[in-house]
Write an enzyme that holds these catalytic residues in place. Structure first.
Site, PDB file in Angstrom:
ATOM      1  N   GLU A   1      29.020  10.632  28.084  1.00  0.00           N
ATOM      2  CA  GLU A   1      29.726   9.406  28.495  1.00  0.00           C
ATOM      3  C   GLU A   1      31.158   9.558  27.969  1.00  0.00           C
ATOM      4  O   GLU A   1      32.087   9.778  28.735  1.00  0.00           O
ATOM      5  CB  GLU A   1      29.034   8.178  27.905  1.00  0.00           C
ATOM      6  CG  GLU A   1      29.740   6.850  28.219  1.00  0.00           C
ATOM      7  CD  GLU A   1      29.100   5.652  27.492  1.00  0.00           C
ATOM      8  OE1 GLU A   1      28.364   5.847  26.511  1.00  0.00           O
ATOM      9  OE2 GLU A   1      29.388   4.503  27.910  1.00  0.00           O
TER      10      GLU A   1
ATOM     11  N   HIS B   1      18.978   2.443  33.765  1.00  0.00           N
ATOM     12  CA  HIS B   1      19.908   2.441  32.623  1.00  0.00           C
ATOM     13  C   HIS B   1      20.473   1.041  32.452  1.00  0.00           C
ATOM     14  O   HIS B   1      21.469   0.675  33.068  1.00  0.00           O
ATOM     15  CB  HIS B   1      21.018   3.471  32.865  1.00  0.00           C
ATOM     16  CG  HIS B   1      21.973   3.628  31.716  1.00  0.00           C
ATOM     17  ND1 HIS B   1      22.743   4.744  31.536  1.00  0.00           N
ATOM     18  CD2 HIS B   1      22.274   2.804  30.670  1.00  0.00           C
ATOM     19  CE1 HIS B   1      23.483   4.613  30.452  1.00  0.00           C
ATOM     20  NE2 HIS B   1      23.234   3.429  29.917  1.00  0.00           N
TER      21      HIS B   1
ATOM     22  N   HIS C   1      20.757  -1.949  29.223  1.00  0.00           N
ATOM     23  CA  HIS C   1      20.480  -2.420  27.863  1.00  0.00           C
ATOM     24  C   HIS C   1      20.223  -3.914  27.948  1.00  0.00           C
ATOM     25  O   HIS C   1      21.122  -4.665  28.374  1.00  0.00           O
ATOM     26  CB  HIS C   1      21.665  -2.139  26.945  1.00  0.00           C
ATOM     27  CG  HIS C   1      22.064  -0.689  26.917  1.00  0.00           C
ATOM     28  ND1 HIS C   1      21.628   0.176  25.934  1.00  0.00           N
ATOM     29  CD2 HIS C   1      22.813   0.057  27.772  1.00  0.00           C
ATOM     30  CE1 HIS C   1      22.120   1.384  26.178  1.00  0.00           C
ATOM     31  NE2 HIS C   1      22.842   1.343  27.285  1.00  0.00           N
TER      32      HIS C   1
ATOM     33  N   HIS D   1      21.642   8.998  25.880  1.00  0.00           N
ATOM     34  CA  HIS D   1      23.028   8.905  26.340  1.00  0.00           C
ATOM     35  C   HIS D   1      23.731  10.200  25.942  1.00  0.00           C
ATOM     36  O   HIS D   1      23.647  10.617  24.770  1.00  0.00           O
ATOM     37  CB  HIS D   1      23.741   7.739  25.661  1.00  0.00           C
ATOM     38  CG  HIS D   1      23.392   6.389  26.202  1.00  0.00           C
ATOM     39  ND1 HIS D   1      22.110   5.940  26.324  1.00  0.00           N
ATOM     40  CD2 HIS D   1      24.193   5.384  26.663  1.00  0.00           C
ATOM     41  CE1 HIS D   1      22.137   4.711  26.831  1.00  0.00           C
ATOM     42  NE2 HIS D   1      23.380   4.352  27.046  1.00  0.00           N
TER      43      HIS D   1
ATOM     44  N   ASP E   1      24.149  -0.611  33.141  1.00  0.00           N
ATOM     45  CA  ASP E   1      24.419  -0.424  31.709  1.00  0.00           C
ATOM     46  C   ASP E   1      24.395  -1.761  30.956  1.00  0.00           C
ATOM     47  O   ASP E   1      23.379  -2.103  30.359  1.00  0.00           O
ATOM     48  CB  ASP E   1      25.772   0.298  31.533  1.00  0.00           C
ATOM     49  CG  ASP E   1      25.879   1.079  30.234  1.00  0.00           C
ATOM     50  OD1 ASP E   1      24.893   1.149  29.494  1.00  0.00           O
ATOM     51  OD2 ASP E   1      26.976   1.634  29.967  1.00  0.00           O
ATOM     52  N   ASP E   2      25.502  -2.491  30.971  1.00  0.00           N
ATOM     53  CA  ASP E   2      25.615  -3.778  30.267  1.00  0.00           C
ATOM     54  C   ASP E   2      26.289  -4.781  31.214  1.00  0.00           C
ATOM     55  O   ASP E   2      27.463  -5.115  31.049  1.00  0.00           O
ATOM     56  CB  ASP E   2      26.454  -3.593  28.993  1.00  0.00           C
ATOM     57  CG  ASP E   2      25.851  -2.547  28.075  1.00  0.00           C
ATOM     58  OD1 ASP E   2      24.848  -2.856  27.402  1.00  0.00           O
ATOM     59  OD2 ASP E   2      26.354  -1.408  28.069  1.00  0.00           O
TER      60      ASP E   2
HETATM   61  N1  ADE Z   1      24.802   0.545  24.089  1.00  0.00           N
HETATM   62  C1  ADE Z   1      24.947  -0.328  25.076  1.00  0.00           C
HETATM   63  N2  ADE Z   1      25.684   0.202  26.065  1.00  0.00           N
HETATM   64  C2  ADE Z   1      26.013   1.460  25.696  1.00  0.00           C
HETATM   65  C3  ADE Z   1      26.740   2.518  26.279  1.00  0.00           C
HETATM   66  N3  ADE Z   1      27.323   2.398  27.477  1.00  0.00           N
HETATM   67  N4  ADE Z   1      26.884   3.656  25.599  1.00  0.00           N
HETATM   68  C4  ADE Z   1      26.326   3.781  24.396  1.00  0.00           C
HETATM   69  N5  ADE Z   1      25.630   2.829  23.795  1.00  0.00           N
HETATM   70  C5  ADE Z   1      25.456   1.668  24.436  1.00  0.00           C
HETATM   71 ZN    ZN Z   2      24.055   2.711  28.193  1.00  0.00          ZN
END
Ligand code: ADE
Ligand code: ZN
Length: 315
Positions: free
Chosen positions: A197, A14, A16, A194, A275-276
């Protein structure tokens, strides 16, 4: 980070790619592409990484992605991420990219894809990191737009292992994307989404029953629904959990409240992901380290989490 954590072989499921754009590279690409930025310097930008919810983060994430223009930019972005993986013993990656974020700005689909693909190939050959790429649809845009994206992707069908669903969750339930996911599955693509969350457990049910996903991205709100928990355990459906992300986006108030280890102990197939990472303060290794520091994750638990990530690979 403790060396035993760093040394564990792991997969990241996971991530991006646009969310791995570190401020330093963002500024370098802005200069290369002669783009004026609203932030004075790297420190000012980093200071803006304070979010109350998913949408506040997404607004900045899409603004940051605007510096990505050329094939080389997408290559550099992906290559930088793979080098971080190498340093943390991440041996397999299944990253997402958001084609619509770029095609809507006039960047051709193939420019984005070629840059990412070349870096992934080099990562395999030079760093020994295997991969499977996932094309993610933006759920705040209509399903019709997702269909157009899937059509653009089909000439490059072999570049992907699956499709995903990301962006603003609340108010954009998985059921809105049933038809495009059915089409993607009919092309032999795996489905992930997703769900849970910020959105309710119902969205996880929909992702499973209507989109027929193989994994749930995040899924932490499943713990609010006992019947759903039992299903996740019975069917061993992997959750790609992102602890630091959940704290940064206020899904949990602090790491001490995170439910990942409770889920692990109940037999849910949870995995650890970043994630990011450029926006949330760390890559997979830092996410593991936070669980060790704040939740007392043991070495045995870390091994099970890492093994789960290897077992939940789709490529
Ligand atoms: N795009 C990038 N990170 C995300 C996240 N945590 N939830 C939804 N969309 C995303
Ligand atoms: Zn994500």
């Amino acid at each position: 980070m403790p060396e035993w954590l760093n040394a564990l072989p792991k997969a990241e499921l996971h991530l991006h790619l646009e969310g791995s754009l570190e401020p330093e590279l963002l500024f370098a690409l802005a200069e290369r592409n002669q783009i004026a930025l609203p932030w004075a310097d790297v420190e000012t930008l980093r200071a803006a990484y304070a979010f109350n919810n998913l949408q506040e983060f997404l607004d900045l994430y899409y603004a940051g992605a605007n510096v990505l223009r050329s094939e080389q930019d997408f290559y550099d972005l992906t290559w930088a991420y793979l080098q971080r993986c190498k340093a943390q013993n991440v041996i397999h990656v299944e990253p997402f990219f958001d084609p619509q974020t770029h095609t809507d700005r006039g960047i051709p689909f193939e420019v984005v894809l070629r840059g990412i693909q070349q870096a992934l190939r080099d990562g395999e050959q030079q760093l020994g990191i295997s991969h499977g790429l996932i094309l993610s649809f933006l759920r705040h845009l209509p399903e019709e737009e997702a269909f157009k994206t899937l059509e653009q992707a089909m000439p490059f069908r072999d570049a992907f292992i699956g499709v995903g669903l990301d962006s603003s969750e609340k108010g954009f339930p998985p059921r809105l994307f049933q038809r495009v996911f059915a089409k993607a599955r009919s092309e032999g693509l795996h489905a992930v989404a997703h769900a849970g969350e910020e959105g309710p457990p119902e969205y996880i049910w929909e992702a499973l029953d209507l989109l027929k996903v193989k994994r749930i991205d995040h899924g932490v709100r499943a713990s609010e629904d006992e019947r759903l928990m039992q299903r996740l355990i019975d069917e061993q459906i992997p959750l790609t959990v992102c602890p630091l992300s959940n704290i940064k986006l206020c899904v949990f108030e602090h790491m001490g409240q995170h439910n990942i280890l409770e889920m692990l102990e109940r037999g849910v197939k949870v995995t650890v992901n970043s994630d990011d990472p450029a926006y949330f303060g760390g890559y997979v290794g830092e996410n593991f380290a936070a669980l060790h520091q704040h939740l007392g994750m043991t070495e045995a638990q870390a091994q099970r989490l890492a093994q789960n990530s290897l077992d939940a690979r789709l490529a």
